[in-house]
Design an enzyme around this catalytic site. Structure first.
Site, short mmCIF file in Angstrom:
data_model
loop_
_atom_site.label_atom_id
_atom_site.label_comp_id
_atom_site.label_asym_id
_atom_site.label_seq_id
_atom_site.Cartn_x
_atom_site.Cartn_y
_atom_site.Cartn_z
N ASN A 20 0.87 -1.18 0.00
CA ASN A 20 0.00 0.00 0.00
C ASN A 20 0.91 1.22 0.00
OD1 ASN A 20 -1.78 2.06 0.44
ND2 ASN A 20 -2.35 1.44 2.53
N LYS B 9 0.13 4.31 -0.18
CA LYS B 9 -0.44 5.51 0.45
C LYS B 9 -0.16 6.73 -0.43
CE LYS B 9 0.06 3.09 4.79
NZ LYS B 9 0.24 3.11 6.23
N HIS C 207 -9.34 1.49 4.95
CA HIS C 207 -8.03 1.58 5.58
C HIS C 207 -8.13 2.49 6.82
CE1 HIS C 207 -3.86 2.56 6.38
NE2 HIS C 207 -3.59 1.40 5.79
N GLU D 68 -6.38 4.78 7.92
CA GLU D 68 -6.14 6.22 7.68
C GLU D 68 -7.37 6.88 7.05
OE1 GLU D 68 -2.49 5.52 5.59
OE2 GLU D 68 -1.65 4.78 7.47
N GLU E 169 -5.21 -4.91 10.37
CA GLU E 169 -4.15 -3.95 10.67
C GLU E 169 -4.45 -3.25 11.99
OE1 GLU E 169 -2.06 -2.68 6.79
OE2 GLU E 169 -3.86 -1.46 6.94
N GLY F 43 2.90 1.98 10.85
CA GLY F 43 3.92 3.02 10.73
C GLY F 43 4.64 3.35 12.03
N SER G 270 3.68 -2.30 10.25
CA SER G 270 5.13 -2.39 10.46
C SER G 270 5.72 -3.72 10.00
CB SER G 270 5.47 -2.12 11.93
OG SER G 270 5.11 -0.79 12.28
P1 13P Z 1 3.30 0.24 7.51
O1 13P Z 1 3.74 -1.08 6.90
O2 13P Z 1 4.08 1.41 7.02
O3 13P Z 1 3.23 0.13 9.01
O4 13P Z 1 1.79 0.50 7.01
C1 13P Z 1 0.88 -0.53 7.12
C2 13P Z 1 -0.34 -0.17 6.37
O5 13P Z 1 -1.08 0.73 6.76
C3 13P Z 1 -0.62 -0.88 5.12
O6 13P Z 1 -1.90 -0.60 4.66
#
Ligand code: 13P
Length: 251
Positions: free
Chosen positions: A9, A11, A95, A97, A167, A173, A213
């Site tokens: 992903n 982002k 997601h 976010e 997640e 992150g 992560s």
């Molecule tokens: P990270 O791997 O950067 O922690 O992000 C995970 C994520 O949100 C994937 O959709």
């Protein structure tokens, strides 16, 4: 037998030229993935979709979100019909976010999921608890609500085009990985819940990913868990070298 799936992903990262360079360089990875029965894909920004599709047709290309209407007065939005028109057939929905920064709810996810499925998309539905919910031991209740509301009205046939990404919000992150045991406990709970929402046959076939992560150094521990079929990866999916290292660990 469920196939393994590695999904990046991106982002809000990578310019179109960078996305193109990644996709061109990923042709040896998609070949390797195919030889090992692993599904491999990325979710670029809307602007990167077309060039990634054209630069490596073997890569699964997912949108990061879509609107639930086909068209209309929704400034700044992109519809599933528009994505389908480009040749995109996968999308993430829900997601964390989107949920935390853009007001996405289980109810709006449900509208998007039903629309995407009606258009023939495969949907990667993202679920997970916040740090507070985790600390208050509410993870399973939160996941239950996210699944039962988000997937309401999805037919048995449509369940075959659902992928769940678990997640935990506190691990995204942050470098704070969920333990493999926690990931397995929740992914197993997700599969049990899916069985009650569809059937045990359908839930046995659904791919469940862990995200948060994930790095080349820890991806294997998740993949060793019975109910974890792959990973949804943010930061470590942004360079082709790191993406290849993740893939190598999954083989
Ligand atoms: P990270 O791997 O950067 O922690 O992000 C995970 C994520 O949100 C994937 O959709």
């Amino acid at each position: 037998m469920r196939k393994k799936l590695l999904l990046g992903n991106w982002k809000m990262n990578l310019l179109v030229g960078e996305a193109k360079a990644f996709a061109l360089a990923s042709t040896s990875l998609t070949q390797k993935a195919k030889e090992h029965q692993i599904m491999l894909g990325v979710a670029p920004t809307y602007l990167g979709l077309q060039t990634v599709l054209a630069s490596n047709p073997e890569l699964i290309v997912a949108a990061q979100d879509m609107h639930f209407e086909s068209k209309g007065a929704f400034t700044g939005e992109i519809s599933g019909d528009m994505l389908k028109d480009l040749g995109v057939s996968w999308t993430l929905i829900g997601h964390s976010e989107r949920r935390s920064y853009f007001g996405e709810t289980n109810f709006s996810c449900n509208k998007k999921i039903k629309k995407a499925l009606s258009l023939g998309f495969t949907v990667v539905y993202c679920v997970g608890e916040t740090a507070k919910e985790y600390e208050e031991n509410q993870t399973k209740q939160i996941i239950h609500d996210q699944l039962s509301v988000g997937l309401q009205g999805v037919s048995e046939e449509e369940f075959s085009r659902i992928v769940i990404a678990y997640e935990p919000v506190w691990s995204i992150g942050t470098g704070l990985n969920a333990s493999a045991e926690h990931a397995q406990d929740i992914c197993s709970y997700i599969r049990q819940t899916l069985a009650t929402l569809s059937s045990s046959k359908a839930s046995d076939a659904i791919q469940i990913l862990y995200g948060g992560s994930v790095k080349p150094t820890n991806v294997k521990t998740y993949l060793l868990q019975n109910d974890v079929d792959g990973a949804l990866v943010g930061g470590a999916s942004l360079t082709v070298e790191s993406f290849e290292a993740l893939l190598n660990e999954m083989i």
